[in-house]
Design an enzyme around this catalytic site. Structure first.
Site, PDB file in Angstrom:
ATOM      1  N   SER A 253      83.613  66.609  97.144  1.00 48.34           N
ATOM      2  CA  SER A 253      84.593  67.000  96.413  1.00 48.34           C
ATOM      3  C   SER A 253      85.044  65.915  95.584  1.00 48.34           C
ATOM      4  O   SER A 253      84.766  64.581  95.818  1.00 48.34           O
ATOM      5  CB  SER A 253      85.820  67.346  97.533  1.00 48.34           C
ATOM      6  OG  SER A 253      86.159  66.436  98.283  1.00 48.34           O
ATOM      7  N   CYS A 254      85.814  66.035  94.630  1.00 45.77           N
ATOM      8  CA  CYS A 254      86.548  65.015  93.758  1.00 45.77           C
ATOM      9  C   CYS A 254      87.839  65.783  93.316  1.00 45.77           C
ATOM     10  O   CYS A 254      88.272  66.368  93.844  1.00 45.77           O
ATOM     11  CB  CYS A 254      85.447  64.628  92.587  1.00 45.77           C
ATOM     12  SG  CYS A 254      84.947  65.789  91.537  1.00 45.77           S
ATOM     13  N   LEU A 255      88.497  64.934  92.113  1.00 48.50           N
ATOM     14  CA  LEU A 255      89.498  65.511  91.514  1.00 48.50           C
ATOM     15  C   LEU A 255      89.326  66.813  90.832  1.00 48.50           C
ATOM     16  O   LEU A 255      90.147  67.986  90.916  1.00 48.50           O
ATOM     17  CB  LEU A 255      90.241  64.468  90.844  1.00 48.50           C
ATOM     18  CG  LEU A 255      91.835  64.677  90.526  1.00 48.50           C
ATOM     19  CD1 LEU A 255      92.615  64.971  91.907  1.00 48.50           C
ATOM     20  CD2 LEU A 255      92.287  63.394  89.836  1.00 48.50           C
TER      21      LEU A 255
END
Length: 100
Positions: free
Chosen positions: A80-82
């Protein structure tokens, strides 16, 4: 945004369901982003710039560095990331190293 090979985009609910099945969740945001926006419960932070090296570490070194058992190439992993761009890159990196 979340990525996994079988399902390139996951919803938050899908991630919650996967976590019940003992999936390793790697957050590839930078450390300052974690400090500013908060840590996702039960995730480990490996910034994208460190990911290739981390996934090739000796398992003992990985455990010392990230306080987590190193995933095997067949273990389920979610990135996951932004916004989703870095998690997709992380998925490509992992798959190029032989992770399924």
């Amino acid at each position: 945004s979340l990525c996994a090979a079988a399902e390139p985009n996951l919803s938050y609910q899908q991630l919650k369901d996967l976590k019940k099945a003992n999936v390793l969740h790697i957050d590839v945001r930078e450390r300052w982003e974690i400090e500013r926006f908060g840590k996702i419960p039960e995730s480990i932070n490996i910034p994208l710039g460190e990911l290739m090296e981390a996934l090739q570490m000796d398992p003992t070194e990985f455990k010392e560095q990230y306080n987590q058992k190193m995933p095997s190439k067949s273990d389920p992993v979610v990135f996951s990331c932004l916004a989703g761009t870095r998690s997709k890159q992380a998925l490509v990196f992992a798959m190029s190293l032989g992770f399924s």
